[in-house]
Design an enzyme around this catalytic site. Structure first.
Site, mmCIF file in Angstrom:
data_model
loop_
_atom_site.group_PDB
_atom_site.id
_atom_site.type_symbol
_atom_site.label_atom_id
_atom_site.label_comp_id
_atom_site.label_asym_id
_atom_site.label_seq_id
_atom_site.Cartn_x
_atom_site.Cartn_y
_atom_site.Cartn_z
ATOM 1 N N ARG A 84 7.155 -6.226 3.169
ATOM 2 C CA ARG A 84 5.921 -6.808 2.647
ATOM 3 C C ARG A 84 5.815 -6.535 1.148
ATOM 4 O O ARG A 84 5.715 -5.380 0.723
ATOM 5 C CB ARG A 84 4.691 -6.236 3.355
ATOM 6 N N HIS A 88 0.814 -1.213 0.000
ATOM 7 C CA HIS A 88 0.000 0.000 0.000
ATOM 8 C C HIS A 88 0.850 1.268 0.000
ATOM 9 O O HIS A 88 0.370 2.329 0.374
ATOM 10 C CB HIS A 88 -0.931 0.009 1.216
ATOM 11 N N ASP A 119 16.867 -11.299 -3.104
ATOM 12 C CA ASP A 119 18.161 -10.935 -3.664
ATOM 13 C C ASP A 119 18.603 -9.546 -3.208
ATOM 14 O O ASP A 119 19.806 -9.272 -3.106
ATOM 15 C CB ASP A 119 18.118 -11.000 -5.187
ATOM 16 N N ASP A 162 -8.606 -5.593 6.439
ATOM 17 C CA ASP A 162 -9.126 -6.401 5.340
ATOM 18 C C ASP A 162 -10.015 -7.520 5.853
ATOM 19 O O ASP A 162 -10.984 -7.915 5.179
ATOM 20 C CB ASP A 162 -7.985 -6.961 4.506
ATOM 21 N N GLU A 196 -6.008 -12.307 6.562
ATOM 22 C CA GLU A 196 -6.796 -11.090 6.464
ATOM 23 C C GLU A 196 -8.086 -11.282 5.666
ATOM 24 O O GLU A 196 -8.556 -10.372 4.989
ATOM 25 C CB GLU A 196 -5.958 -9.951 5.867
#
Length: 245
Positions: free
Chosen positions: A53, A28, A67, A158, A132
């Site tokens: 995230r 977000h 990576d 959510d 969620e």
């Protein structure tokens, strides 16, 4: 706390605040690969755990984040055990998973300066999946049983939306679902976290046994702090900041 600004400077300020962990969010927030890399570098010198995230449970994106040197991932919108297993697979090299091999080119292996990185990389990676949705709550025991899932994190916002009570994180049914997931994680012997910006809610979930918790965000602190200054010095009597998350 959340780090949502996309700014390495803000991330470093947050890293020095004395908190236990930061969530560098790309679901977000305006965070691309270069921004996440810069923020990981900015917080590296501080005694704080950085969790990243990704925007989606995708093997290619997860490969890129690993990576870059991310070692703790919070995977959003995991609704089933199969989706949880896919998240784990994305963090493992073959034959245990599907992570692409490029460590000689990557910060994760310090450009091939870490001996036997390929053999031991999974030992340094933490996979947390986000519960969620009502479906995920129903499947939480099966998700927790997936080999390689290190912890679960509950997203009440959510979750409330999926339960038909959008914006009502404090709804009794939502709270009951969160507490059900906490109890399931405890029964499975795995850590569980939750998002809770309201202090009373955070205290309740801490008392219920959560192991880690998000209690604020860089952008929210800036927004509320700015509104408080405006209310004190600029706004007319009777006006003030709007209600917010």
């Amino acid at each position: 706390m959340w780090v949502c600004s996309g700014s390495p400077l803000v991330a470093e300020i947050c890293a020095g605040a004395g908190l236990d962990w930061l969530l560098i969010d790309a679901e977000h927030s305006p965070n691309g690969l270069e921004g996440i890399l810069a923020q990981l570098q900015a917080v590296r010198g501080y005694p704080v755990t950085a969790v990243v995230r990704p925007p989606v449970n995708d093997a290619v994106i997860i490969k890129q984040y690993l990576d870059l040197g991310a070692q703790s991932l919070l995977i959003p919108m995991v609704h089933t055990a199969d989706e949880a297993a896919a998240a784990v697979s994305a963090t493992r090299y073959p034959p245990l998973g599907v992570r692409g091999v490029g460590s000689a080119l990557a910060r994760s292996a310090r450009w091939n300066r870490i001996p036997d990185y390929l053999a031991h990389a999974s030992e340094t990676i933490t996979v947390v999946v986000q519960i969620e949705s009502a479906q995920a709550v129903d499947n939480v025991a099966e998700i927790l049983a997936v080999d390689g899932i290190d912890a679960v994190f509950i997203g009440p916002s959510d979750l409330a939306a999926s339960m038909g009570v959008l914006g009502q994180q404090e709804h009794p049914d939502v709270v009951a679902a969160v507490e059900h997931c906490i109890n399931a994680a405890k029964a499975a012997g795995k850590p569980v976290g939750v998002n809770a910006f309201a202090e009373a809610t955070a205290r309740r979930y801490l008392a219920a046994g959560v192991d880690f918790i998000l209690v604020g965000a860089d952008v929210a602190l800036l927004a509320r702090g700015g509104e408080a200054l405006a209310a004190k010095y600029v706004q007319a009597p009777g006006t003030g900041p709007t209600s917010s998350y």
